[in-house]
Write an enzyme that holds these catalytic residues in place. Structure first.
Site, PDB file in Angstrom:
ATOM      1  N   ILE A  26       0.890  -1.090   0.082  1.00  0.00           N
ATOM      2  CA  ILE A  26       0.071   0.035   0.054  1.00  0.00           C
ATOM      3  C   ILE A  26       0.933   1.225   0.100  1.00  0.00           C
ATOM      4  CG2 ILE A  26      -1.996  -1.298   1.189  1.00  0.00           C
ATOM      5  CD1 ILE A  26      -1.270   0.676   3.605  1.00  0.00           C
ATOM      6  N   GLU A  27       2.293   1.173   0.067  1.00  0.00           N
ATOM      7  CA  GLU A  27       2.912   2.343  -0.134  1.00  0.00           C
ATOM      8  C   GLU A  27       3.518   2.375  -1.511  1.00  0.00           C
ATOM      9  OE1 GLU A  27       5.469   2.578   3.591  1.00  0.00           O
ATOM     10  OE2 GLU A  27       3.476   2.499   4.827  1.00  0.00           O
ATOM     11  N   MET A  28       5.047   1.977  -1.534  1.00  0.00           N
ATOM     12  CA  MET A  28       5.516   1.951  -2.991  1.00  0.00           C
ATOM     13  C   MET A  28       5.384   0.582  -3.615  1.00  0.00           C
ATOM     14  SD  MET A  28       8.883   3.987  -1.418  1.00  0.00           S
ATOM     15  CE  MET A  28       9.711   4.401  -2.955  1.00  0.00           C
TER      16      MET A  28
END
Lengths: 367, 367
Positions: A134-136
């Protein structure tokens, strides 16, 4: 251990002659605080100029994300106190994170990383966001493939890791980023005060500092980081904190104490980013952690002291990133770990992404 | 007018003694190209240091977007050639734009802005992305309210616009951003060559330049921008170009000729960002626009010349942005113009955003 520290601090507080505050030398707080060092060295990740240069470039490079959109600097923005000033950061596919992004400034000197302290140091931390879906949303393999495909990076890795046969590894990517982070220390007027230099604290700020210590804030917010040295229970919100990692009942609602350096700029506050106002945050801490109702005047003075922890000068040159090559994996903003119905991330077909520009479906054209 | 320019250029080309290329002085190309000026001045937006400083801060400030996530620098990233190296930029709610983001470097010297030339200058352009619902998704009112709530900005606006009674206006926001953009000019080795200075072009690059002119590329890619001075038909892809704005049949498939400065870094190419490789882009242009099949050797030499258009030095200090105040509108990443079923932007309920951190629903914790 925590109890012993607490007793030691309580004893120290009792010994401080508070009425002599304004004339007193900063030495009397030398057991609580120490001035910031110039950089945070590490035996396991020795700094050298090419590694720091490289790490800075990687820190700003969105190609470490699968989408090609998100870099370390997206959530830990060096223009805004090392944070994004969002309650929860926005990551791959516009998904929101689950905890407030802590500042990268001075992170390297803290006792642990992440809100639950699950990483020991910035070297351990740096890879987390790159790999988090859900980030990078990247993988170790994809990150290494990407960096290896960029000639400008390959030559810098050779210079930064002269003894490595295969210098472009995920470990070396995270070490370079961490090396750059080890230089991101932001001295403030409080450090001048602690060092007995001119341009330190003003009288109201010293009153605030005295309250900060006498009320008990410095029991946890101490050391070079003015926080960041210990894990403490903070029964606030629904997040179970370190318990989610260890499953240990003693870790329920336990969080790493945040550093208060640059706190003026790192709003919104707390692990859930639920409080935007620093005065309000200070009052909540007094009530929840110290069992004290701080008056408006006391709060105001403490906040004045806290504002003295803001970086005095900060000069960061934007790096120029080396261009991709023909073999560099292309950005993939529409990647999704698995197709879910009503997913917030739409996966367009090939024809949608290449042959039919979305502009034709939009009333307002872009670019 | 275009036809007359074409004939004039064709005549010039015919007059160039190509066999004397390598010894020839750069003067013989003085009718095609001119070296970059130091900055791009504007009578309607005179530059002054506080305005440029302010514009730089605004350029980097994500608070000009409704989400608090997207700044001008997100899509026109100064670390990567003034673009984001995406086919289409990702905007509010992870929506993709409809055309490739052009570089902000040297944009101020071009004859028009946007791919369809619908804005006359950077002043007219700068507000577009801020207001576009799929880009920064703000409004004039919200942008002004935000900036007025930030004391650090208010004092800078007063300095930048000394004669304005109400200096914080949307027009002055866009003018400040444009003023900064007017300083974003990137001299290259080609400019040294044109000025007859040392450190100009190498012999292969001069061969490429000769081909660039003799094959006809410089008919459109000329002037100080090496492009950007005219609108031309480019029958490529499904985008109708300027026709979408004017409805005029003559404008079908008409686009502004892009500047080729920093072209090495502004991939992927064309209005639809469909071509990643510069050699391939050059060959397509030869075929589509000049009716010429360029050989691999010719293409390689032209690309060598094009790489000489990359900025030689680029030093940009990251600005430190002034903190928000209690009245600053909060970031609103989940804003959507109207709720649509299966919308890519999910609008969580209050309880989802504040009380139940998404981390608990995630296997991998964030932050």
């Amino acid at each position: 251990m925590l109890t012993r520290t607490f007793l030691f601090m309580a004893l120290l507080i009792a010994l401080i002659p508070l009425n002599s505050a304004y004339s007193a030398s900063p030495d009397r707080y030398s057991d609580f605080f120490s001035p910031l060092s110039r950089r945070a060295d590490s035996l396991k990740n020795p700094l050298n100029p090419p590694k720091v240069t490289l790490g800075k470039m990687l820190f700003f490079d969105p190609r470490l994300s699968r989408s090609g959109v998100i870099s370390c600097n997206t959530c830990h923005a060096l223009s805004t106190g090392g944070v994004d000033n969002m309650p929860f950061s926005i990551g791959h596919g516009w998904q929101a994170g689950g905890r407030n992004s802590p500042t990268v400034f001075n992170a390297a000197i803290l006792g642990s990383q992440f809100w639950d302290g699950r990483a020991a140091d910035v070297e351990e931390q740096a890879g987390g966001p790159i790999l988090n879906p859900i980030e990078m949303a990247s993988t170790e393999e994809l990150a290494v493939e990407t960096i290896k495909s960029i000639p400008g990076y390959v030559s810098l890795f050779k210079k930064a890791y002269v003894n490595d046969r295969d210098p472009v590894s995920f470990e070396n990517i995270t070490k370079a980023i961490a090396a750059f982070e080890r230089t991101l220390l932001t001295p403030s007027r409080f450090d001048r005060y602690l060092s007995g230099k001119k341009g330190g604290l003003r009288s109201d700020e010293i009153k605030g500092l005295d309250l900060f210590v006498s009320k008990g804030c410095a029991q946890c917010h101490n050391g070079m980081g003015i926080g960041g040295g210990s894990l403490q229970k903070f029964n606030y919100g629904s997040d179970e904190g370190r318990f989610n990692i260890t499953g240990n009942e003693n870790d329920r609602k336990v969080f790493r104490v945040p550093s208060l350096r640059n706190v003026e700029r790192t709003y919104p506050y707390f692990h859930d980013g639920s409080v935007w106002n620093l005065d309000q945050a200070v009052k909540i801490m007094g009530r929840k952690q110290l069992g004290t109702e701080l008056s408006d005047e006391e709060t105001g003075l403490i906040v004045k002291f806290l504002r003295s922890l803001t970086a005095t000068r900060l000069t960061i040159k934007l790096p120029v990133l080396p261009p991709s090559s023909a073999t560099t994996p292309r950005p993939d903003p529409h990647w999704s770990p698995e197709p879910i119905e009503n997913s917030p991330v739409e996966t367009p077909t090939e024809s949608e992404t290449t042959s039919e520009p979305a502009a034709e479906q939009q009333q307002i054209p872009s670019m």
